[in-house]
Scaffold this motif. Structure first.
Motif, PDB file in Angstrom:
ATOM      1  N   MET A   1      74.467 -46.031 -15.318  1.00  0.00           N
ATOM      2  CA  MET A   1      74.614 -44.576 -15.861  1.00  0.00           C
ATOM      3  C   MET A   1      73.532 -44.239 -16.683  1.00  0.00           C
ATOM      4  O   MET A   1      73.362 -45.230 -17.414  1.00  0.00           O
ATOM      5  N   LEU A   2      72.812 -43.248 -16.395  1.00  0.00           N
ATOM      6  CA  LEU A   2      71.706 -43.003 -17.257  1.00  0.00           C
ATOM      7  C   LEU A   2      71.937 -42.466 -18.625  1.00  0.00           C
ATOM      8  O   LEU A   2      73.149 -41.715 -18.735  1.00  0.00           O
ATOM      9  N   ALA A  30      71.737 -26.334 -25.452  1.00  0.00           N
ATOM     10  CA  ALA A  30      71.966 -25.734 -23.981  1.00  0.00           C
ATOM     11  C   ALA A  30      71.450 -26.589 -23.148  1.00  0.00           C
ATOM     12  O   ALA A  30      72.358 -26.872 -22.092  1.00  0.00           O
ATOM     13  N   ILE A  31      70.579 -27.391 -23.385  1.00  0.00           N
ATOM     14  CA  ILE A  31      70.045 -28.411 -22.298  1.00  0.00           C
ATOM     15  C   ILE A  31      70.951 -29.385 -22.172  1.00  0.00           C
ATOM     16  O   ILE A  31      71.405 -29.873 -20.856  1.00  0.00           O
ATOM     17  N   ALA A  32      71.386 -29.980 -23.289  1.00  0.00           N
ATOM     18  CA  ALA A  32      72.405 -31.218 -23.211  1.00  0.00           C
ATOM     19  C   ALA A  32      73.647 -30.575 -22.573  1.00  0.00           C
ATOM     20  O   ALA A  32      74.331 -31.364 -21.863  1.00  0.00           O
ATOM     21  N   GLY A  33      74.242 -29.491 -22.913  1.00  0.00           N
ATOM     22  CA  GLY A  33      75.243 -28.987 -22.294  1.00  0.00           C
ATOM     23  C   GLY A  33      75.261 -28.887 -20.650  1.00  0.00           C
ATOM     24  O   GLY A  33      76.448 -29.400 -20.119  1.00  0.00           O
ATOM     25  N   PHE A  34      74.164 -28.309 -19.959  1.00  0.00           N
ATOM     26  CA  PHE A  34      74.277 -28.236 -18.554  1.00  0.00           C
ATOM     27  C   PHE A  34      74.137 -29.636 -17.894  1.00  0.00           C
ATOM     28  O   PHE A  34      74.359 -29.954 -16.820  1.00  0.00           O
ATOM     29  N   LEU A  35      73.472 -30.481 -18.698  1.00  0.00           N
ATOM     30  CA  LEU A  35      73.312 -31.925 -18.117  1.00  0.00           C
ATOM     31  C   LEU A  35      74.545 -32.713 -18.357  1.00  0.00           C
ATOM     32  O   LEU A  35      75.177 -33.386 -17.476  1.00  0.00           O
ATOM     33  N   GLN A  36      75.313 -32.520 -19.420  1.00  0.00           N
ATOM     34  CA  GLN A  36      76.716 -33.080 -19.667  1.00  0.00           C
ATOM     35  C   GLN A  36      77.674 -32.349 -18.318  1.00  0.00           C
ATOM     36  O   GLN A  36      78.376 -33.202 -17.871  1.00  0.00           O
ATOM     37  N   ASP A  37      77.694 -31.156 -18.047  1.00  0.00           N
ATOM     38  CA  ASP A  37      78.466 -30.707 -17.053  1.00  0.00           C
ATOM     39  C   ASP A  37      78.214 -31.148 -15.784  1.00  0.00           C
ATOM     40  O   ASP A  37      78.869 -31.056 -14.951  1.00  0.00           O
ATOM     41  N   GLU A  38      76.851 -31.891 -15.602  1.00  0.00           N
ATOM     42  CA  GLU A  38      76.895 -32.483 -14.354  1.00  0.00           C
ATOM     43  C   GLU A  38      77.195 -33.976 -14.370  1.00  0.00           C
ATOM     44  O   GLU A  38      77.061 -34.799 -13.448  1.00  0.00           O
ATOM     45  N   LEU A  40      76.194 -36.226 -16.751  1.00  0.00           N
ATOM     46  CA  LEU A  40      75.216 -37.114 -17.506  1.00  0.00           C
ATOM     47  C   LEU A  40      75.326 -37.257 -18.919  1.00  0.00           C
ATOM     48  O   LEU A  40      75.737 -36.346 -19.643  1.00  0.00           O
ATOM     49  N   LYS A  41      75.277 -38.578 -19.265  1.00  0.00           N
ATOM     50  CA  LYS A  41      75.582 -39.086 -20.653  1.00  0.00           C
ATOM     51  C   LYS A  41      74.409 -38.639 -21.372  1.00  0.00           C
ATOM     52  O   LYS A  41      73.054 -39.119 -21.187  1.00  0.00           O
TER      53      LYS A  41
END
Ligand code: ZN
Length: 243
Positions: A1-2, A30-38, A40-41
Motif C-alpha cells: 500500500m502506497l 482537495a488533492i488528498a480528497g480525490f486520492l483518498q476517494d481512490e 490511496l493512503k
C-alpha cells in the motif's frame, strides 16, 4: 500500500477569500480528497507546521510526495529540501504541480532556473497528450481543455525531459511543455503544469485522473538498492604474463 504525502504552502488559502471559496480545505485537502476517494493512503503537510510537516520520519514513510507552492518558496528550509532530495534519489516519487516549478526542490533536482513566461488573463488552455502510450495518460482523450487558466509559456528553462507527456496551447498563442518526467537516482519525478489557485482546476475529473495515474507511475519499485564503490570480481581474473 502506497503512502502519499500532499504538501502545500497553504498561504493563498489564508490570504485570498476567492481561493478559500474554491478550496475550502486548501489545495492540499482537495488533492488528498480525490486520492483518498481512490483508496490511496494519503496525508497532508503544510509550510507552517513543525518542519513543514516533513520530519525525517514522515519522509521516510512517504512513497510519493506531491508539491504545491508559490508565494513562499524561500521560506522552505534548505535542510528539509536536502532531506527531500535524498529521499527522491533513494526512490521516493515526486510530483511537482504548477508554480512548484520555482520550488527549491524542483530547481535543485533540475539544475536550471526553471524560469518561464506567465500571464493571468482567464484564457483557455488545451493540454495535448503527446505521448499516447504513457501510463500517465491512461483514460485521457486527445487533449483536456481548461476553460480558464493562468498562461505559462516557453521558453521553460528545464533540462530536456526524459519523457514529454503533455504539451499545452494557450488562447493567447503560447505553448508550454506541461507534463514532463525525469528519473534521478532511483527516483521518478513528474512535473504537471495546471493548477493556478484562483481556478477550480483540481476539481476537474481529467486533472484528478492524471494526478492519480502519476502517483502510480512515480511510485518506487521493489528491489535492493544498487551497490557502489570498490568491487570484488564476480568471475576469476587470469594472471597475465609480464612482458
Ligand atoms: Zn499560478
Amino acid at each position: 500500500m502506497l503512502n502519499i504525502t500532499v504538501w502545500n504552502e497553504n498561504r493563498h488559502e489564508q490570504n485570498n477569500p476567492k481561493v478559500r471559496d474554491i478550496y475550502p480545505n486548501g489545495i492540499h485537502g482537495a488533492i488528498a480528497g480525490f486520492l483518498q476517494d481512490e483508496g490511496l493512503k494519503t496525508r497532508t503537510a503544510t509550510l507552517d507546521e513543525e518542519a513543514h510537516g516533513l520530519s525525517e520520519q514522515v519522509l521516510q514513510e512517504t512513497d510519493v510526495l506531491i508539491w504545491w507552492g508559490h508565494l513562499a518558496h524561500d521560506e522552505v528550509d534548505d535542510l528539509i529540501v536536502e532531506n527531500i532530495k535524498k529521499r527522491v534519489l533513494e526512490g521516493m516519487g515526486l510530483i511537482v504541480l504548477h508554480s512548484g516549478h520555482h520550488s527549491k526542490i524542483f530547481r535543485s533536482l533540475m539544475g536550471t532556473t526553471c524560469d518561464l513566461k506567465w500571464r493571468e488573463a482567464d484564457e483557455t488552455e488545451r493540454v495535448w497528450v503527446v505521448d499516447p502510450s504513457h501510463p500517465i495518460v491512461e483514460g485521457i482523450g486527445e487533449y483536456i481543455e481548461l476553460e480558464k487558466e493562468e498562461m505559462y509559456g516557453e521558453h521553460f528553462d528545464i533540462p530536456a525531459p526524459d519523457q514529454l507527456v503533455f504539451l499545452s496551447w494557450f488562447e493567447g498563442g503560447e505553448v508550454f511543455r506541461s507534463g514532463c518526467t525525469y528519473q534521478r537516482g532511483q527516483g521518478k519525478i513528474f512535473y504537471f503544469r495546471p493548477g493556478h489557485e484562483t481556478y477550480p482546476t483540481y476539481h476537474q475529473p481529467d486533472v484528478q485522473r492524471i494526478i492519480q495515474n502519476a502517483v502510480q507511475w512515480v511510485a518506487p519499485i521493489e528491489r535492493p538498492a544498487p551497490v557502489y564503490g570498490n568491487a570484488q570480481p564476480i568471475e576469476h581474473i587470469k594472471v597475465k604474463q609480464q612482458d
